[in-house]
Design a protein around this motif. Sequence first.
Motif, PDB file in Angstrom:
ATOM      1  N   ARG A 207     -37.862  -9.403  16.895  1.00  0.00           N
ATOM      2  CA  ARG A 207     -37.258  -8.357  17.719  1.00  0.00           C
ATOM      3  C   ARG A 207     -36.478  -7.412  16.812  1.00  0.00           C
ATOM      4  NH1 ARG A 207     -38.020  -6.056  22.370  1.00  0.00           N
ATOM      5  NH2 ARG A 207     -38.349  -8.123  23.320  1.00  0.00           N
ATOM      6  N   PHE A 208     -36.940  -6.151  16.728  1.00  0.00           N
ATOM      7  CA  PHE A 208     -36.256  -5.147  15.912  1.00  0.00           C
ATOM      8  C   PHE A 208     -35.341  -4.270  16.760  1.00  0.00           C
ATOM      9  CE2 PHE A 208     -40.066  -6.237  13.481  1.00  0.00           C
ATOM     10  CZ  PHE A 208     -39.540  -6.469  12.228  1.00  0.00           C
ATOM     11  N   PHE A 209     -35.737  -4.011  17.997  1.00  0.00           N
ATOM     12  CA  PHE A 209     -34.913  -3.257  18.945  1.00  0.00           C
ATOM     13  C   PHE A 209     -35.494  -3.485  20.333  1.00  0.00           C
ATOM     14  CE2 PHE A 209     -38.249  -0.464  17.378  1.00  0.00           C
ATOM     15  CZ  PHE A 209     -38.737   0.154  18.517  1.00  0.00           C
ATOM     16  N   GLU A 210     -34.841  -2.948  21.336  1.00  0.00           N
ATOM     17  CA  GLU A 210     -35.309  -3.099  22.712  1.00  0.00           C
ATOM     18  C   GLU A 210     -35.597  -1.736  23.322  1.00  0.00           C
ATOM     19  OE1 GLU A 210     -32.609  -5.361  25.057  1.00  0.00           O
ATOM     20  OE2 GLU A 210     -32.896  -7.207  23.895  1.00  0.00           O
ATOM     21  N   CYS A 211     -36.713  -1.689  24.053  1.00  0.00           N
ATOM     22  CA  CYS A 211     -37.079  -0.478  24.770  1.00  0.00           C
ATOM     23  C   CYS A 211     -38.125  -0.857  25.811  1.00  0.00           C
ATOM     24  CB  CYS A 211     -37.621   0.586  23.818  1.00  0.00           C
ATOM     25  SG  CYS A 211     -39.252   0.210  23.149  1.00  0.00           S
ATOM     26  N   PRO A 212     -38.425   0.020  26.741  1.00  0.00           N
ATOM     27  CA  PRO A 212     -39.459  -0.292  27.729  1.00  0.00           C
ATOM     28  C   PRO A 212     -40.806  -0.556  27.047  1.00  0.00           C
ATOM     29  CG  PRO A 212     -38.174   1.591  28.438  1.00  0.00           C
ATOM     30  CD  PRO A 212     -37.777   1.318  27.027  1.00  0.00           C
ATOM     31  N   GLN A 213     -41.580  -1.453  27.645  1.00  0.00           N
ATOM     32  CA  GLN A 213     -42.889  -1.782  27.097  1.00  0.00           C
ATOM     33  C   GLN A 213     -43.777  -0.525  26.989  1.00  0.00           C
ATOM     34  OE1 GLN A 213     -44.028  -4.713  25.890  1.00  0.00           O
ATOM     35  NE2 GLN A 213     -45.863  -3.602  25.292  1.00  0.00           N
ATOM     36  N   GLY A 214     -44.431  -0.392  25.830  1.00  0.00           N
ATOM     37  CA  GLY A 214     -45.311   0.754  25.619  1.00  0.00           C
ATOM     38  C   GLY A 214     -44.611   1.987  25.087  1.00  0.00           C
ATOM     39  N   HIS A 215     -43.293   1.890  24.869  1.00  0.00           N
ATOM     40  CA  HIS A 215     -42.536   3.029  24.344  1.00  0.00           C
ATOM     41  C   HIS A 215     -42.134   2.835  22.881  1.00  0.00           C
ATOM     42  CE1 HIS A 215     -41.545   5.508  28.021  1.00  0.00           C
ATOM     43  NE2 HIS A 215     -42.127   4.432  28.551  1.00  0.00           N
ATOM     44  N   GLY A 216     -42.400   1.657  22.319  1.00  0.00           N
ATOM     45  CA  GLY A 216     -41.897   1.353  20.981  1.00  0.00           C
ATOM     46  C   GLY A 216     -42.901   1.606  19.871  1.00  0.00           C
ATOM     47  N   ALA A 217     -42.369   2.021  18.723  1.00  0.00           N
ATOM     48  CA  ALA A 217     -43.187   2.222  17.520  1.00  0.00           C
ATOM     49  C   ALA A 217     -42.318   2.000  16.292  1.00  0.00           C
ATOM     50  CB  ALA A 217     -43.780   3.621  17.485  1.00  0.00           C
ATOM     51  N   ILE A 218     -42.913   1.447  15.245  1.00  0.00           N
ATOM     52  CA  ILE A 218     -42.222   1.286  13.961  1.00  0.00           C
ATOM     53  C   ILE A 218     -43.092   1.935  12.894  1.00  0.00           C
ATOM     54  CG2 ILE A 218     -41.330  -0.341  12.254  1.00  0.00           C
ATOM     55  CD1 ILE A 218     -40.737  -2.287  14.453  1.00  0.00           C
ATOM     56  N   VAL A 219     -42.532   2.926  12.214  1.00  0.00           N
ATOM     57  CA  VAL A 219     -43.308   3.717  11.265  1.00  0.00           C
ATOM     58  C   VAL A 219     -42.542   3.881   9.961  1.00  0.00           C
ATOM     59  CG1 VAL A 219     -44.439   4.996  13.129  1.00  0.00           C
ATOM     60  CG2 VAL A 219     -42.326   5.889  12.120  1.00  0.00           C
ATOM     61  N   ARG A 220     -43.232   4.433   8.960  1.00  0.00           N
ATOM     62  CA  ARG A 220     -42.583   4.722   7.687  1.00  0.00           C
ATOM     63  C   ARG A 220     -41.693   5.956   7.841  1.00  0.00           C
ATOM     64  NH1 ARG A 220     -42.460   0.454   4.236  1.00  0.00           N
ATOM     65  NH2 ARG A 220     -44.562  -0.349   3.768  1.00  0.00           N
ATOM     66  N   PRO A 221     -40.604   6.030   7.073  1.00  0.00           N
ATOM     67  CA  PRO A 221     -39.637   7.117   7.243  1.00  0.00           C
ATOM     68  C   PRO A 221     -40.189   8.521   7.000  1.00  0.00           C
ATOM     69  CG  PRO A 221     -39.136   5.805   5.283  1.00  0.00           C
ATOM     70  CD  PRO A 221     -40.140   5.041   6.069  1.00  0.00           C
ATOM     71  N   GLU A 222     -41.248   8.639   6.171  1.00  0.00           N
ATOM     72  CA  GLU A 222     -41.758   9.983   5.901  1.00  0.00           C
ATOM     73  C   GLU A 222     -42.420  10.614   7.119  1.00  0.00           C
ATOM     74  OE1 GLU A 222     -44.879   7.070   4.168  1.00  0.00           O
ATOM     75  OE2 GLU A 222     -42.679   7.267   4.224  1.00  0.00           O
ATOM     76  N   LYS A 223     -42.710   9.805   8.139  1.00  0.00           N
ATOM     77  CA  LYS A 223     -43.317  10.342   9.355  1.00  0.00           C
ATOM     78  C   LYS A 223     -42.276  10.782  10.392  1.00  0.00           C
ATOM     79  CE  LYS A 223     -47.615   7.691   9.030  1.00  0.00           C
ATOM     80  NZ  LYS A 223     -48.538   6.767   9.738  1.00  0.00           N
ATOM     81  N   VAL A 224     -41.005  10.540  10.077  1.00  0.00           N
ATOM     82  CA  VAL A 224     -39.936  10.806  11.048  1.00  0.00           C
ATOM     83  C   VAL A 224     -39.115  12.021  10.629  1.00  0.00           C
ATOM     84  CG1 VAL A 224     -37.919   9.846  12.207  1.00  0.00           C
ATOM     85  CG2 VAL A 224     -39.816   8.335  11.563  1.00  0.00           C
ATOM     86  N   LYS A 225     -38.951  12.949  11.556  1.00  0.00           N
ATOM     87  CA  LYS A 225     -38.106  14.129  11.319  1.00  0.00           C
ATOM     88  C   LYS A 225     -37.013  14.137  12.373  1.00  0.00           C
ATOM     89  CE  LYS A 225     -40.012  18.117  12.021  1.00  0.00           C
ATOM     90  NZ  LYS A 225     -40.842  19.340  11.819  1.00  0.00           N
ATOM     91  N   VAL A 226     -35.755  14.038  11.931  1.00  0.00           N
ATOM     92  CA  VAL A 226     -34.637  14.009  12.884  1.00  0.00           C
ATOM     93  C   VAL A 226     -34.066  15.410  13.041  1.00  0.00           C
ATOM     94  CG1 VAL A 226     -34.068  11.606  12.363  1.00  0.00           C
ATOM     95  CG2 VAL A 226     -32.979  13.435  11.059  1.00  0.00           C
ATOM     96  N   GLY A 227     -33.477  15.655  14.220  1.00  0.00           N
ATOM     97  CA  GLY A 227     -32.902  16.968  14.491  1.00  0.00           C
ATOM     98  C   GLY A 227     -32.738  17.196  15.984  1.00  0.00           C
ATOM     99  N   ASP A 228     -32.728  18.456  16.367  1.00  0.00           N
ATOM    100  CA  ASP A 228     -32.552  18.840  17.764  1.00  0.00           C
ATOM    101  C   ASP A 228     -33.909  18.824  18.462  1.00  0.00           C
ATOM    102  OD1 ASP A 228     -31.626  19.757  20.163  1.00  0.00           O
ATOM    103  OD2 ASP A 228     -31.425  21.847  19.512  1.00  0.00           O
ATOM    104  N   PHE A 229     -34.271  17.659  18.935  1.00  0.00           N
ATOM    105  CA  PHE A 229     -35.546  17.486  19.631  1.00  0.00           C
ATOM    106  C   PHE A 229     -35.296  16.906  21.018  1.00  0.00           C
ATOM    107  CE2 PHE A 229     -36.662  16.992  15.075  1.00  0.00           C
ATOM    108  CZ  PHE A 229     -37.539  18.068  14.957  1.00  0.00           C
ATOM    109  N   PRO A 230     -34.897  17.754  21.964  1.00  0.00           N
ATOM    110  CA  PRO A 230     -34.606  17.264  23.324  1.00  0.00           C
ATOM    111  C   PRO A 230     -35.871  16.726  23.984  1.00  0.00           C
ATOM    112  CG  PRO A 230     -34.695  19.661  23.298  1.00  0.00           C
ATOM    113  CD  PRO A 230     -34.759  19.222  21.860  1.00  0.00           C
ATOM    114  N   GLU A 231     -35.637  15.885  24.967  1.00  0.00           N
ATOM    115  CA  GLU A 231     -36.765  15.314  25.696  1.00  0.00           C
ATOM    116  C   GLU A 231     -37.497  16.422  26.439  1.00  0.00           C
ATOM    117  OE1 GLU A 231     -37.608  11.764  28.988  1.00  0.00           O
ATOM    118  OE2 GLU A 231     -35.600  12.062  28.138  1.00  0.00           O
ATOM    119  N   ARG A 232     -38.820  16.410  26.347  1.00  0.00           N
ATOM    120  CA  ARG A 232     -39.611  17.459  26.999  1.00  0.00           C
ATOM    121  C   ARG A 232     -39.664  17.238  28.504  1.00  0.00           C
ATOM    122  NH1 ARG A 232     -43.084  16.600  22.353  1.00  0.00           N
ATOM    123  NH2 ARG A 232     -43.115  18.449  21.010  1.00  0.00           N
ATOM    124  N   ASP A 233     -39.660  18.376  29.254  1.00  0.00           N
ATOM    125  CA  ASP A 233     -39.828  18.334  30.703  1.00  0.00           C
ATOM    126  C   ASP A 233     -41.311  18.188  30.989  1.00  0.00           C
ATOM    127  OD1 ASP A 233     -39.999  18.677  33.404  1.00  0.00           O
ATOM    128  OD2 ASP A 233     -38.773  20.504  33.473  1.00  0.00           O
TER     129      ASP A 233
END
Length: 241
Positions: A207-233
């Motif tokens: 167990r690395f973290f908890e989230c709803p089933q089908g919403h989780g992913a674990i990837v390499r850091p180069e694929k992740v871009k952090v910033g102002d990314f609000p949830e889409r409507d």
Amino acid sequence: MSKLQMPADDSVALRVTHSNLATFASDIRVSQQTTVEALKEKLWKKTGTAVGSMRLELRDEAGARVADLDRDAAPLAAYSPYDGYRLHIIDLDPSSVTSGGWLEDTSLVEKYTISDEAYDKLGTNFRKFKEKMVAKTTVSDDNQSDNQMEELCANIKVGDRCELEPGAKRGTVKFVGKAEALGRGFWVGVQYDEPLGKHDGMVKGVRFFECPQGHGAIVRPEKVKVGDFPERDPFDDEDEI
């Protein structure tokens, strides 16, 4: 007034073949005043057949024998050669370097072999050198990769909003760190806003973290871009004008 008289060219173009060398053929041009002995000296350097073991035949363009060059002191002209005739060398020495065919077929040459055990006992050999270099390169690459991933993770924190490539999938960072169960190096766990993942934060029984089933992913850091990314409507039609 006398004119300078140039000597006539008495040379002749001959094809050279050999009794022991099936694939050997050489074209030479030689003066007809050259003695048979001198000619043998030249051919010895070309073929390796010793002068004392060499017999020469003069053959016409069809391959028919015209004469045996059996008088060492006689000039080539004594045998009336023509351009295109063939000088055929017959090697009379059964132990000649040209015998056995190994000069043309390397498969007939006995190869030096050594057992793996004896080879490994050598102080230095290419196999040990190669293994050493591969190990050094692997460690270097792994260290470089780990350092690069650690630097990327320094800018990613749990709770950050993020977008992942490919696909511009958005979500929230839920885990940052090493995950030996997944492989060496650093990983980032993400909870997608939409059910685009593969699990609920548990991978390979860990167990690395908890989230709803089908919403989780674990990837390499180069694929992740952090910033102002609000949830889409989901009802926002981006194509509407």
